[in-house]
Design an enzyme around this catalytic site. Structure first.
Site, PDB file in Angstrom:
ATOM      1  N   ASP A   1      35.113  39.004  34.811  1.00 13.54           N
ATOM      2  CA  ASP A   1      35.313  38.028  35.891  1.00 13.54           C
ATOM      3  C   ASP A   1      34.760  36.657  35.511  1.00 13.54           C
ATOM      4  O   ASP A   1      34.022  36.045  36.292  1.00 13.54           O
ATOM      5  CB  ASP A   1      34.648  38.547  37.176  1.00 13.54           C
ATOM      6  CG  ASP A   1      35.192  39.907  37.597  1.00 13.54           C
ATOM      7  OD1 ASP A   1      34.979  40.873  36.848  1.00 13.54           O
ATOM      8  OD2 ASP A   1      35.823  39.996  38.654  1.00 13.54           O
TER       9      ASP A   1
ATOM     10  N   TYR B   1      41.003  32.902  36.398  1.00 14.55           N
ATOM     11  CA  TYR B   1      41.093  32.546  37.822  1.00 14.55           C
ATOM     12  C   TYR B   1      42.069  31.390  38.044  1.00 14.55           C
ATOM     13  O   TYR B   1      41.961  30.645  39.015  1.00 14.55           O
ATOM     14  CB  TYR B   1      39.709  32.249  38.420  1.00 14.55           C
ATOM     15  CG  TYR B   1      38.919  33.524  38.623  1.00 14.55           C
ATOM     16  CD1 TYR B   1      38.353  34.176  37.541  1.00 14.55           C
ATOM     17  CD2 TYR B   1      38.785  34.099  39.885  1.00 14.55           C
ATOM     18  CE1 TYR B   1      37.674  35.370  37.699  1.00 14.55           C
ATOM     19  CE2 TYR B   1      38.095  35.296  40.049  1.00 14.55           C
ATOM     20  CZ  TYR B   1      37.551  35.926  38.950  1.00 14.55           C
ATOM     21  OH  TYR B   1      36.883  37.110  39.105  1.00 14.55           O
TER      22      TYR B   1
ATOM     23  N   ASN C   1      42.754  41.834  39.071  1.00 19.65           N
ATOM     24  CA  ASN C   1      43.681  41.383  40.119  1.00 19.65           C
ATOM     25  C   ASN C   1      44.097  39.925  39.928  1.00 19.65           C
ATOM     26  O   ASN C   1      45.194  39.521  40.319  1.00 19.65           O
ATOM     27  CB  ASN C   1      43.071  41.579  41.509  1.00 19.65           C
ATOM     28  CG  ASN C   1      41.676  41.033  41.619  1.00 19.65           C
ATOM     29  OD1 ASN C   1      40.814  41.362  40.808  1.00 19.65           O
ATOM     30  ND2 ASN C   1      41.440  40.194  42.604  1.00 19.65           N
TER      31      ASN C   1
ATOM     32  N   HIS D   1      38.925  47.563  35.651  1.00 17.85           N
ATOM     33  CA  HIS D   1      38.499  46.395  36.426  1.00 17.85           C
ATOM     34  C   HIS D   1      37.742  46.795  37.691  1.00 17.85           C
ATOM     35  O   HIS D   1      36.683  46.264  37.986  1.00 17.85           O
ATOM     36  CB  HIS D   1      39.705  45.521  36.770  1.00 17.85           C
ATOM     37  CG  HIS D   1      39.295  44.240  37.439  1.00 17.85           C
ATOM     38  ND1 HIS D   1      38.491  43.314  36.822  1.00 17.85           N
ATOM     39  CD2 HIS D   1      39.542  43.749  38.684  1.00 17.85           C
ATOM     40  CE1 HIS D   1      38.265  42.300  37.647  1.00 17.85           C
ATOM     41  NE2 HIS D   1      38.887  42.543  38.783  1.00 17.85           N
TER      42      HIS D   1
ATOM     43  N   HIS E   1      34.410  44.590  47.894  1.00 22.93           N
ATOM     44  CA  HIS E   1      35.282  45.570  47.240  1.00 22.93           C
ATOM     45  C   HIS E   1      34.779  47.004  47.367  1.00 22.93           C
ATOM     46  O   HIS E   1      35.055  47.845  46.502  1.00 22.93           O
ATOM     47  CB  HIS E   1      35.479  45.218  45.760  1.00 22.93           C
ATOM     48  CG  HIS E   1      35.984  43.820  45.546  1.00 22.93           C
ATOM     49  ND1 HIS E   1      37.142  43.368  46.110  1.00 22.93           N
ATOM     50  CD2 HIS E   1      35.472  42.780  44.841  1.00 22.93           C
ATOM     51  CE1 HIS E   1      37.335  42.107  45.758  1.00 22.93           C
ATOM     52  NE2 HIS E   1      36.340  41.730  44.998  1.00 22.93           N
TER      53      HIS E   1
ATOM     54  N   HIS F   1      35.122  43.067  38.729  1.00 26.19           N
ATOM     55  CA  HIS F   1      35.652  42.902  40.080  1.00 26.19           C
ATOM     56  C   HIS F   1      34.596  42.470  41.099  1.00 26.19           C
ATOM     57  O   HIS F   1      34.833  41.538  41.861  1.00 26.19           O
ATOM     58  CB  HIS F   1      36.346  44.196  40.529  1.00 26.19           C
ATOM     59  CG  HIS F   1      37.326  44.030  41.641  1.00 26.19           C
ATOM     60  ND1 HIS F   1      38.177  42.952  41.744  1.00 26.19           N
ATOM     61  CD2 HIS F   1      37.612  44.827  42.708  1.00 26.19           C
ATOM     62  CE1 HIS F   1      38.944  43.087  42.817  1.00 26.19           C
ATOM     63  NE2 HIS F   1      38.617  44.215  43.414  1.00 26.19           N
ATOM     64  N   VAL F   2      33.473  43.173  41.151  1.00 21.21           N
ATOM     65  CA  VAL F   2      32.404  42.805  42.091  1.00 21.21           C
ATOM     66  C   VAL F   2      31.509  41.784  41.393  1.00 21.21           C
ATOM     67  O   VAL F   2      30.998  42.058  40.305  1.00 21.21           O
ATOM     68  CB  VAL F   2      31.582  44.052  42.490  1.00 21.21           C
ATOM     69  CG1 VAL F   2      30.483  43.655  43.461  1.00 21.21           C
ATOM     70  CG2 VAL F   2      32.491  45.103  43.088  1.00 21.21           C
ATOM     71  N   HIS F   3      31.294  40.627  42.030  1.00 18.43           N
ATOM     72  CA  HIS F   3      30.592  39.532  41.349  1.00 18.43           C
ATOM     73  C   HIS F   3      29.086  39.684  41.468  1.00 18.43           C
ATOM     74  O   HIS F   3      28.390  38.880  42.099  1.00 18.43           O
ATOM     75  CB  HIS F   3      31.068  38.187  41.897  1.00 18.43           C
ATOM     76  CG  HIS F   3      32.541  38.007  41.745  1.00 18.43           C
ATOM     77  ND1 HIS F   3      33.284  37.105  42.456  1.00 18.43           N
ATOM     78  CD2 HIS F   3      33.438  38.650  40.934  1.00 18.43           C
ATOM     79  CE1 HIS F   3      34.550  37.192  42.111  1.00 18.43           C
ATOM     80  NE2 HIS F   3      34.674  38.132  41.192  1.00 18.43           N
TER      81      HIS F   3
HETATM   82 FE   LIG Z   1      38.709  41.159  40.467  1.00 18.91          FE
END
Ligand SMILES: [Fe+2]
Length: 475
Positions: A163, A193, A228, A313, A323, A350-352
């Protein structure tokens, strides 16, 4: 009565101690954040190389199953130019060459530069190669090192980044990663992004990101995976083909592992077998990804590659509010395989934030049993979430309370991880927090190999080593 009381005390202390074994840590560290905004397009971090049609956005990835090939990719902005790569083992002497392909694409009104991909194969292991791309005054030179031959005790240092995005936090992560001197990045999805932008800016932000990461990607392979943010489903622009920009720009050696899609594949590198899964492609029973994974797991040979690492991911175990349970459907389908095949570690993004699990599983649960809680399971992988690269969406700072028993350590900061494989039985893992511009090793542990950690095999290995020592002594 006294005996009963003693039993109760013993039982209470057992319960207390058992719980204490799995008491996880929620770090109280709160960092002062750089603003989570993207670096402006004219910033030096995105500098365009000098010269007419000079190659830019250079990146390499492994080009085969065992690390004797690389795929070199780059973009020429003005005209197709040459797709030729010159390479060799001494600086400024390029004895060999390979011919690549060139293509471009449109995304809405955006028209990409000329994207080159060139497979360079037949390389020697553990060798430094220099390579040149482009032509005349605009040509550029880089280098990379091939991994050691695939073998059970080949040492290797991987980095893990997820990410990433293109903010000042992303820059900090990337600089810290380069400082760590790891040899290959295992990337767990969500690259640029660019999909946070609209119209032509989507394509332009793919370009800035690729120039931004070139300082690492031109010199060592990044093992790519999608998230995603690579889907880019934009009906308002007439762009509805999933992963279009990603697939044009990033290649993977999927055919070498008999995959039928660049989105899921496997490689072997040094002593590791690395499986890349796509969280956003069909994965349930009878789908191509499911069938491929069932075959690939049978191809894993732990006598040759003791370390079995899976990348995806969406995390299967995540106790962040962000998420939460999004990985549940894939967990239901694949978790029993990860246990059966003794996967060592699963990295996700995925999870920041950062989170590491204990070895837990939830395979006893089905919709008819009451066993609905994850339980400690020595056969299970360690799950690590490193979606903390630093993108513009900011940190996922709200963890669920109380911290579930499977969660060993969690912290809402940016950073990256490294996994240093020492031999077939031990690897050293670090998570490095970006601490106001400094790199601080925050969470670390020794990862014991799930296959060679088995007592019977350990005895076999000890016997083998003693035999070798005896032979050496008797010479
Ligand atoms: Fe993501």
């Amino acid at each position: 009565m006294q005996r009963l009381l003693l039993h109760l005390v013993l039982l209470a202390s057992f319960v207390f101690l058992s719980r204490d074994v799995y008491a996880g840590i929620t770090s109280s560290f709160v960092r002062s954040e750089f603003p989570s905004v993207d670096i402006p397009p004219n910033h030096p971090a995105f500098a365009v190389p000098k010269g007419h049609n000079a190659p830019q956005q250079v990146h390499i990835t492994q080009g085969d199953y065992d690390g004797k090939a690389v795929i070199i990719s780059w973009v020429t902005p003005d005209e197709p130019g040459s797709s030729h790569v010159q390479f060799g083992t001494s600086e400024n002497k390029f004895q060999s060459s390979a011919q690549g392909t060139v293509s471009n694409y449109t995304f809405g009104e955006y028209k990409s530069g000329y994207i080159h991909h060139c497979l360079v194969e037949g390389l020697e292991h553990s060798t430094k190669y220099y390579y040149r791309i482009g032509s005349g005054d605009s040509s550029r030179e880089f280098w990379f090192e091939t991994p050691p031959k695939v073998g059970p005790d080949a040492t290797y240092k991987f980095g893990i980044i997820g990410d990433l995005g293109q903010t000042f936090n992303s820059l900090s992560t990337l600089e810290h990663y380069i400082e760590s001197e790891a040899q290959t990045v295992l990337f767990v999805g969500d690259l640029s992004y660019a999909d946070r932008y609209q119209y032509t800016d989507v394509g332009l932000r793919w370009d800035t990101w690729a120039r931004f990461v070139e300082r690492s990607t031109a010199y060592q392979p990044w093992i790519w995976n999608t998230g995603n943010h690579e889907i880019e489903y934009f009906p308002y622009m007439g762009e509805v083909v999933p992963f279009k920009s990603y697939l044009q720009r990033y290649t993977t050696p999927y055919l070498a592992s008999k995959s039928t899609s660049p989105l899921w594949y496997a490689i072997r590198r040094a002593s590791a077998h690395i499986i890349v899964l796509s969280s956003y492609s069909p994965y349930v029973k009878y789908t191509p990804q499911y069938k491929w994974l069932s075959d690939e797991l049978l191809r894993v040979d732990r006598e040759k590659t003791p370390w079995l690492i899976v990348l995806m991911h969406v995390p299967l175990y995540n106790s962040n509010e962000a998420h939460f349970m999004e990985g549940e459907s894939m967990r239901v389908v694949y978790e029993s395989w990860f246990i059966k095949y003794k996967v060592d570690v699963i990295f996700a993004g995925h999870v920041h934030a950062y989170e590491r699990s204990y070895r837990f599983s939830n395979v006893d649960y089905n919709i008819t049993t009451g066993n609905r809680y994850p339980v400690a399971d020595k056969s299970a992988p360690v799950y690590i979430t490193v979606g903390d690269g630093g993108n513009q969406e900011g940190l996922a700072s709200r963890f669920r309370d109380p911290q579930p028993e499977y969660s060993a350590f969690r912290e809402a900061s940016y950073g990256h991880s490294t996994l240093e494989i020492k031999n077939r039985t031990h690897a050293v893992y670090h998570w490095n927090r970006n601490d106001d511009g400094k790199k601080v090793a925050t969470d670390s542990f020794v990862l014991h190999n799930q296959y060679w950690g088995n007592n019977r095999r350990r005895r076999k290995l000890k016997h083998f080593l003693l035999t070798v020592i005896d032979e050496v002594v008797s010479i």
